[in-house]
Enzyme design. Structure first.
Site: not given
Ligand code: RUB
Length: 309
Positions: A125, A194
């Site tokens: 991701c 998340d």
């Molecule tokens: C984003 C996702 C990220 C986490 C952590 O999912 O799964 O791995 O939110 O991100 P989506 P961060 O694209 O559906 O929002 O470290 O930037 O908080």
């Protein structure tokens, strides 16, 4: 940007990633409070309640969102005057945004310390927290490479490879189903989160649990980069983290789906990785085993006044 616009952009994923969602929500509450006409404490509190509701209804999984809203609005109903309540919102929003930014830096330092020269890191991701460690390791002069996944159906992997490419980090881009095949080439997995539950399970982008399973099989360490406000205190009271399921049309175009009446498309966008497949959760308070989730919640999140039902 207006509060309604921020809410809309979180919903449509123009603002995405748990940390960014939280910071933007905090800023939206602060700016919204500023735009409200002076109409007395009760009116202010009711407007801020409605604003919180609007933001909380956007996406259900990232607990950074309710945690940020909670931290920004904490104690305002006990304020004695409207001015005091307004001041609290502004101070708490600014404090949250600053501490969130500082947390990323600290997490980057800890993750980078785990990344040795010559390592290949697999990530999934587009996590700002996970990427921060990879970028810092490179800035420190380590020669590392990355394996990055595509991340169907939204292809957040494109954002990740763009950032890695901008930093001239050698990167291999693979489809999600190639993760097990490429695990033997990885030395370490770093992903974001998340939500982290009281059991130490991590909720992150769909596919994370498969990566963790493949890493476990191949005896590769899995690090989860997660600020303390990604921990979900409501899981202490038995609540589950809701896994967002997005429209089927993100996976299969409507005109094709219409020709396949016996086919149901499912599109959950997060999954749960059990604690036993995670080696460390890297927070700004240090790298901890998943079993320390309760302690992190107790020390870093005010949860006594959360809804217990
Ligand atoms: C984003 C996702 C990220 C986490 C952590 O999912 O799964 O791995 O939110 O991100 P989506 P961060 O694209 O559906 O929002 O470290 O930037 O908080």
């Amino acid at each position: 940007m207006s509060l309604a616009k921020t809410a809309e952009q979180i919903k449509t994923m123009e603002i995405r990633g748990a940390g960014k969602i939280a910071r933007e929500a905090a800023a939206a509450l602060r700016d919204h409070a500023d735009t409200l006409p002076k109409a007395g404490l009760a009116a202010f509190l009711s407007e801020m309640d409605a604003a919180a509701e609007l933001l909380l209804a956007t996406r259900p999984t990232a607990v950074s969102l309710p945690n940020a809203v909670h931290l920004v609005l904490n104690g305002i109903s006990a304020a004695e005057t409207e001015e005091e309540a307004r001041r609290l919102v502004k101070t708490q929003a600014d404090r949250f945004i600053q501490s969130s930014t500082d947390a990323l830096q600290r997490i980057a330092e800890i993750c980078a310390a785990r990344i040795k020269d010559g390592m290949t890191v697999m990530t999934h991701c587009n996590s700002k927290a996970a990427l921060a460690g990879i970028l810092l390791a490179t800035e420190q002069g380590k020669n590392i490479s990355v394996i990055a996944t595509e991340v169907r159906p939204w292809n957040q992997g494109l954002l990740t490879i763009k950032t890695l490419n901008d930093h001239e980090i050698p990167t291999t881009y693979i489809v999600d189903s190639a993760v097990r095949t490429f695990m033997k080439e990885a030395d370490l997995v770093i992903v974001g989160a998340d939500a982290v539950t009281v059991s130490g399970a991590v909720v992150n982008k769909i596919g994370t649990s498969q990566i963790a399973l493949a890493a476990h099989e191949a005896r590769k360490n899995v690090l989860v980069a997660a600020e303390t406000y990604k921990f979900a205190p409501q899981t202490l009271y038995g609540q589950h983290i809701e896994i967002e399921e997005r429209p089927a049309s993100e996976v299969l175009a409507d005109d094709i789906a219409e020709t396949l009446p016996f086919v149901t498309v499912r599109n959950p966008v997060f999954d749960v990785t059990p604690a036993r497949y995670i080696d460390l959760i890297v927070t700004e308070a240090g790298a901890v085993p998943p079993a320390a989730a309760y302690t992190i919640m107790k020390e870093h999140l005010a949860f006594d006044d959360l809804e217990r039902s």
